[in-house]
Structure formats: C-alpha cells, structure tokens
Design a protein around this motif. Structure first.
Motif, mmCIF file in Angstrom:
data_model
loop_
_atom_site.group_PDB
_atom_site.id
_atom_site.type_symbol
_atom_site.label_atom_id
_atom_site.label_comp_id
_atom_site.label_asym_id
_atom_site.label_seq_id
_atom_site.Cartn_x
_atom_site.Cartn_y
_atom_site.Cartn_z
ATOM 1 N N LEU A 11 -40.444 8.261 -0.362
ATOM 2 C CA LEU A 11 -40.007 9.669 -0.086
ATOM 3 C C LEU A 11 -40.371 10.647 -1.287
ATOM 4 O O LEU A 11 -39.921 11.657 -1.353
ATOM 5 C CB LEU A 11 -38.505 9.213 -0.563
ATOM 6 N N ALA A 65 -48.715 3.164 4.919
ATOM 7 C CA ALA A 65 -47.614 3.849 4.004
ATOM 8 C C ALA A 65 -48.102 3.778 2.599
ATOM 9 O O ALA A 65 -47.698 4.599 1.920
ATOM 10 C CB ALA A 65 -46.318 2.834 4.197
ATOM 11 N N MET A 95 -45.306 10.680 3.993
ATOM 12 C CA MET A 95 -44.793 9.867 5.346
ATOM 13 C C MET A 95 -43.697 9.397 5.147
ATOM 14 O O MET A 95 -43.087 9.020 4.086
ATOM 15 C CB MET A 95 -45.919 8.708 5.758
ATOM 16 N N GLY A 96 -42.964 9.443 6.278
ATOM 17 C CA GLY A 96 -41.533 9.235 6.186
ATOM 18 C C GLY A 96 -41.553 7.501 6.698
ATOM 19 O O GLY A 96 -42.391 7.118 7.500
ATOM 20 N N MET A 97 -40.643 6.979 6.304
ATOM 21 C CA MET A 97 -40.669 5.297 6.587
ATOM 22 C C MET A 97 -39.032 4.902 6.725
ATOM 23 O O MET A 97 -38.326 5.125 5.820
ATOM 24 C CB MET A 97 -41.300 4.542 5.627
ATOM 25 N N ALA A 124 -48.830 5.649 -2.519
ATOM 26 C CA ALA A 124 -47.527 5.705 -1.541
ATOM 27 C C ALA A 124 -46.760 7.207 -1.801
ATOM 28 O O ALA A 124 -46.622 7.752 -0.598
ATOM 29 C CB ALA A 124 -46.643 4.828 -1.551
ATOM 30 N N HIS A 125 -46.549 7.447 -2.871
ATOM 31 C CA HIS A 125 -45.688 8.720 -3.056
ATOM 32 C C HIS A 125 -46.399 9.969 -2.796
ATOM 33 O O HIS A 125 -45.832 11.157 -2.935
ATOM 34 C CB HIS A 125 -44.948 8.554 -4.576
ATOM 35 N N GLY A 180 -35.548 12.337 -0.874
ATOM 36 C CA GLY A 180 -36.956 13.026 -0.860
ATOM 37 C C GLY A 180 -37.096 14.532 -0.964
ATOM 38 O O GLY A 180 -38.216 14.785 -1.709
ATOM 39 N N MET A 185 -37.057 14.972 -4.892
ATOM 40 C CA MET A 185 -38.436 14.755 -5.236
ATOM 41 C C MET A 185 -39.343 15.604 -4.998
ATOM 42 O O MET A 185 -40.275 15.817 -5.985
ATOM 43 C CB MET A 185 -38.908 13.230 -4.751
ATOM 44 N N ARG A 186 -39.250 16.364 -4.015
ATOM 45 C CA ARG A 186 -40.122 17.635 -3.707
ATOM 46 C C ARG A 186 -39.564 18.910 -4.651
ATOM 47 O O ARG A 186 -40.237 20.108 -4.372
ATOM 48 C CB ARG A 186 -40.205 17.911 -2.323
ATOM 49 N N GLU A 191 -40.511 5.391 -3.361
ATOM 50 C CA GLU A 191 -42.146 6.111 -3.534
ATOM 51 C C GLU A 191 -42.414 6.534 -2.083
ATOM 52 O O GLU A 191 -43.114 7.799 -2.210
ATOM 53 C CB GLU A 191 -42.731 4.632 -3.791
ATOM 54 N N PHE A 206 -48.237 0.810 0.681
ATOM 55 C CA PHE A 206 -47.727 -0.281 -0.198
ATOM 56 C C PHE A 206 -48.701 -1.461 -0.461
ATOM 57 O O PHE A 206 -48.363 -2.444 -1.133
ATOM 58 C CB PHE A 206 -46.363 -0.748 0.656
#
Lengths: 361, 291
Positions: B193, A52, A79-81, A74-75, A101, A104-105, B191, A54
């Motif tokens: 996302l 991820a 990837m989705g978590m 990470a950003h 998300g 943010m896009r 982060e 982190f």
C-alpha cells in the motif's frame, strides 16, 4: 490508470536449487482479468509475488507499461493486492485499514475521508467504518481487503486466492461482484487460483501453470475446448485421455490404435502420420444410447457396460467400461424425460471425431 | 455461560494439588511471614515479648538514604530494561523472521549459550574487562585514547552492563515468540500500500508486538531490581541496591524486621508494575481479545 504487464522469461530459483518458477513468459493486457491457474506448488503464487515485488526474479524481467520494474521495491510499485488471508491490520478499524494506502500517499484528511467512504460504499460496507477486522465475517473482511486495495487506484490489482476461504454461495456472489467491479473500473487484474471453475467463470484469459512452467495461455473457451497439453486437458474439467499408436484402417485413413482393439478416428484436420499420440475427449461430447446390436461405426463409437451412475442434478455422469476394457466418463444432460441408465446396462457410445483434441505431451 | 460451566468435582483437579501445596508452602507462607515480620518489633521465636510496630517503615521513609537506595534500584532496573530492549528487539525480530533453519538455530544458540554459564562466572568475566587494569582500559590506554583509566567498575554503568548481559536472553525469547506470531503478510500488505519497510515496521509490526515488549520489559525489570550477585561484584558495595541492603540487614545487622520491610517494598514495586502492565496490555490490545 490501468497498466499492462509483461513477464519476460522470469525464473525464480530458491536456495537449494528449487526452481519455483521456470522461464515464465506472458503478456497481460490493460484492463484484462487474467488468471494464473494451477495446482498448489505450480509457481502461480510465486509469480504473483514477483509482480508485487515481494520476491525478486532470479532471471528475466517484469515490465509494467513497458518500464522495467524488476528491481523496484514493493512499496513503489503502485499495485493493489488482496491477500489469501486478507492480511487486514488487526489493530486498526475498517476505515483505518482502507485509509492506510491513502495516508502513505500523503493525501489530506478530507480527501482520505471522502475516498474511504466512497470505497466502502462500493463494496457495500457503509456503516462498518469503526469495526475491527475481528468483528467482521469472512465475506466482510474480504470486501475490506478489496476496498483497501482499490481505493489507491492501483495500476494493477493482484489477488492471491482471495475467495478461497469463503463458502460456496458467498464465493459465487463475490466472484460476480469482483468481476463487475473489475469491468466497471477497467482494472488490470491478476488473479491466482487453483479452482478451475472459478478461473473459467471470471477470466478474460487464463495461464495454466504446472511445475513452474506455463502450459497454456488462452481464453476460457480455448483452454477448455482446445487444451494443448495433456496436463491442461486433465486439469481443466473432467476428460478422457487416450494414448496410442497412429495407424490406418480400411475405413479410416487417420486413426489412433489405443489398444485392446479400440480404434479412434482422428479429427479430419489431423493428416496421416506415424508415432505415438495422446488425445482428449470431453465426457459431454459423447452420446450414450441403449446398446444396439448393429456393429459400431469404425472409429467413432464403441459398446460398453455402465459401471457407475452419478446424478449431478443438471447432468448425469456415467462411468462406462468399454469392451476394450477402457474406462470412460460420459456426461449426459438431464432431460428429465428418459430414465437413467443404471449400473449393468449395456450401452453404445457415439462421438464425432472432430471433438477429439490432439495433445502435446 | 457461567450457568453451564458451574464447577463440578473433577478427578483431574486433584493433579493440581501438589503444585497448589507447593505454592502455599514455599510461596504464600514465606511471603506472609515476611509481611508479618515487617510489622513486628522482633522475632517472636527468640524474643519473648514482641509487639506490632510501624517503625521499620517509618525508618525507611524518614531516612533519605533508604529512599535513595530504593530510587537507585529502580533506576538501575529501568536503564537495564531499556538497554536490553534496544539490544534485544532487533535480535528478536531477526530471529523471528529468518528463513533459514540453520540460521535460526545458530541465533538461538548464540542467545542461549551465555545462560549455560553461571551468573557469578559471567560477572567475573565482566570484572576482568571493566576493572581499572582490565581489558577495556588497557586497550584504550595503549592506543593513547585516554591517559587515566575510565571508571567502569564500581559504578551504576558497570552494574547495568553486567545485568543487561544476563537478562537480554529473557527479552529476546519473549519478543521472538510474539513477533513470530505476527503474520509477515501484514508487513507486505503495508508495503504493497506504499509504506517503506521502516514505515511498515512502525505502523504494523511495532504496535502489534507491544504485548511482547511489555512482557519482556516486565520480566527484565523484575529480575534486574531483585538481582544480588551482579550489583555486589560489579558495584563493590559502592552502589547500594535493595537486595544488597536486605542482605546486609539480615547477615550483618540481624535486623530481620527491617529487612522484611525492605523486601515488602521490593515486592510492592514489582506488583505495581504487573498491575500497570495488565492495564497497558488491555489498552493496546483490548480489541484483539475478540479474535
């Protein structure tokens, strides 16, 4: 579009010299449900957090579709978590959580609204858009976390023990739904769990980890039927493990002397040899019959006394003490017709040498 | 709910008696007396004939000088609070998130160490730094950056510098507690996302730490507007604040009634802030009470 992940010799050493992850290597295929399974502290979560972004590996590389992402923040990993405690934003509504998300896009409002609606419909949470996470049940929070992760159409979906906090019934239902969703969307999914049943039920392939290392990678049936190490045999399901010196008897060419007069015939595939060996025998591979006076077949049967009877419903689990003083677990299907053996009953155990699995230590 | 939890005599309730008595004796009684004095013409203990009056308050409202003092006090309080927040927040965030225990202990010591020294000592230290012949001015002049000493002392700036130094620990400790309770995984989720670390902070950590920001600010503001030693030493009576004025009224002018009225004003300012704080907190975190 889902991606493949290559983990190439990744280690993570923390300050103070603790090796949380030690030279882990695995290839996760596109569209695969891949589980990292192991006891707590085995490095499975650290591995996931490195995927991820982190945590940064101390050495080794992580590649997604062939591109090295080891040092991508990470950003920017796309990837989705789904976190263990869901990590929903408590100050935002369900819809705002899922929209995060997308916002943010930089997508426009209309697109975001439509996608959020579709994602919530997919996890069957329509109508709860304006609730806060604290107003939802555990299962609902879990679905919001899932919707928030898949709405961004991630290249990979990472799940860190996502079902751990749910009760058993709900967990089984969510296992089923998550698996269906993963297949429907063709997601590459990396799933961290310590629950072997969960891993066996859901995964296409499983990596069993212990002490920061990968013990075995394989399909659920491979992992269960042909464990390669003592740890895997012991960790996955119940098993009987014997350890002894290789030997030859008058009737069995390739056998294992496990002490106190108990000789086990090794599988035919195992040639003659010398040295120390461990073998595993699953409880359900042993047949249990009322004690016969006939001498036991060399290497594939033994006499014993039932010590403990555990009725599980679909099956019965017996703990039997052999004449050689070895204690063995035996599982018999509950046919419903014959009476159960009770503690104190004399029994004879029979098995097929081919069902013994030879283990690496 | 209330029917099942009706108050029943509880033996443990007796334990609250000492603190209740202390509050009554040393808190409510003095404030009550102060409020009473602020509406009397004189001290009833030494004066035979006193009457109720509003002249103390009228004097305050009627004279722009007193309004100016009140405004100066509030202004110093506001600036001190904002600067303490700007300095304290990053420090508190660092302390709340630092992984190493030794690092955390060191930071905590650095924050607490100044509190082990008396306010007077610390304020004198600032005087040696800020005065016309102090370290700052001497250094700047010897470097040729300035020809005249900067006026740092006996200004509001000097007072704010001294107050910030004294009250930053209160801000840091309040904030550290609140930030420490925000799950780090929320930032990671943001982060993950696609939010940059800065964006994740602005969208998640900052709004969730608002209760701490409000509490720390309230504390620092209340302390700053009631500060006495620092404004006297670093302001040198050139900057007049409410506490200094109150002291003057009592010790120099023997006007206890007017001093009491000024004290009530100070109290009311603080009370209004507490009420506003509770309102604001309800607005930003009303939904969290459910958790």
């Amino acid at each position: 579009m889902s991606a493949s992940i290559e983990i190439a010799g990744v280690s993570k050493v923390y300050d103070g010299g603790v090796r949380a992850v030690d030279a882990v290597a695995m290839d996760i295929r596109q569209g695969e449900f891949f589980s990292l399974l192991g006891p707590s502290g085995c490095g499975k979560t650290t591995t996931l957090r490195m995927i991820a972004g982190f945590e940064t590996p101390s050495s080794g590389a992580i590649r997604v579709d062939g591109a090295d992402i080891t040092h991508v923040p990470a950003h920017k990993r796309d990837m989705g978590m789904v976190f263990q405690n869901y990590a929903l934003f408590p100050h935002r509504t369900v819809a705002e959580n899922v929209a995060f998300g997308l916002r943010m896009r930089g997508l426009d409002k209309a697109t975001i609204t439509a996608k959020v609606k579709a994602a919530l419909a997919m996890v069957e949470l329509s109508g709860l858009e304006d609730r806060r996470p604290a107003q939802l049940s555990g299962g609902q929070q879990q679905r919001v976390a899932l919707a928030r992760a898949i709405v961004i159409a991630p290249r990979v979906l990472l799940c860190d023990e996502p079902l751990g906090a749910l009760d058993k019934k709900l967990r089984q239902q969510m296992q089923f739904e998550l698996k269906q969703l993963q297949k429907k969307l063709g997601l590459t999914l990396v799933f961290v769990t310590h629950d072997q049943e969960e891993a066996l039920a859901m995964s296409d392939r499983i990596a069993v980890m212990n002490g920061g290392r990968v013990e075995q990678v394989g399909t659920p049936t491979e992992i269960y039927n042909q464990p390669t190490t003592r740890f895997v045999a012991d960790f996955i399901g119940d098993t009987n493990i014997f350890r002894g010196e290789r030997t030859t008897t008058s009737t069995v060419a390739s056998a294992l002397d496990v002490g106190k007069g108990l000789i086990l015939a090794l599988p035919p595939t195992e040639g003659q040899g010398t040295g120390v060996l461990s073998v595993a025998l699953r409880p359900e591979k042993i047949r249990l019959i009322t004690r016969t006076d006939a001498a036991t077949a060399a290497g594939s049967s033994a006499h014993g006394i039932v010590e403990n009877t555990n009725f599980l419903g679909g099956a019965v689990l017996y703990r039997v003490t052999l004449e050689s003083a070895h204690r063995v677990l035996v599982q018999q299907p509950n046919a419903g017709t014959s009476r159960l053996f009770v503690p104190g009953d004399g029994v004879t155990l029979e098995w097929t040498p081919a069902d013994l699995v030879v283990l690496k230590d | 709910m209330s029917s099942t939890t009706t108050t029943r005599p509880n033996g443990l309730a007796l334990f609250i008696l000492p603190s209740a008595l202390m509050f009554a004796l040393f808190f409510f009684l003095p404030i009550g007396l102060m409020a009473l004095m602020s509406v009397l013409t004189g001290n009833p203990v030494v004066m035979p004939k006193v009457a109720f009056t509003t002249r103390h308050y009228a004097r305050m409202v009627g004279d722009p000088y007193y309004l100016e003092v009140i405004w100066t006090t509030i202004r110093i309080g506001l600036v001190t609070t904002l600067v303490a927040l700007a300095i304290g927040y990053p420090l508190a965030h660092w302390m709340a998130r630092i992984k190493s225990r030794a690092g955390h202990a060191l930071l905590l010591m650095a924050v607490l160490a100044p509190m082990l020294t008396g306010i007077v000592v610390r304020t004198f230290a600032w005087m040696t730094l800020l005065s016309d012949k102090g370290v700052v001015n001497q250094t700047l002049m010897s470097l040729g950056l300035i020809s005249q000493p900067l006026k740092l002392m006996y200004t509001e700036t000097g007072i704010v510098v001294g107050l910030v130094h004294i009250y930053v620990p209160f801000m840091v400790l309040t904030l550290t507690g609140v930030i420490g309770r925000i799950d780090e995984r929320l930032e990671q989720a943001a982060e993950n996302l696609g939010a940059s670390p800065l964006r994740a902070f602005l969208e998640v950590t900052l709004p969730l730490s608002l209760p701490g920001i409000l509490a720390g600010s309230l504390l620092v503001f209340a302390l700053a507007i009631s500060a006495y030693v620092t404004p006297i030493l670093l302001g040198g009576f050139q900057i007049m604040t409410l506490p200094i004025l109150i002291y003057q009224q009592i010790s120099a002018n023997f006007n206890v009634g007017f001093a009491a009225a000024l004290g009530i004003v100070l109290l009311v300012i603080s009370l209004m802030l507490v009420i506003a704080y509770n309102r604001a907190l309800g607005l930003v975190s009303g939904q969290r009470e459910l958790q």
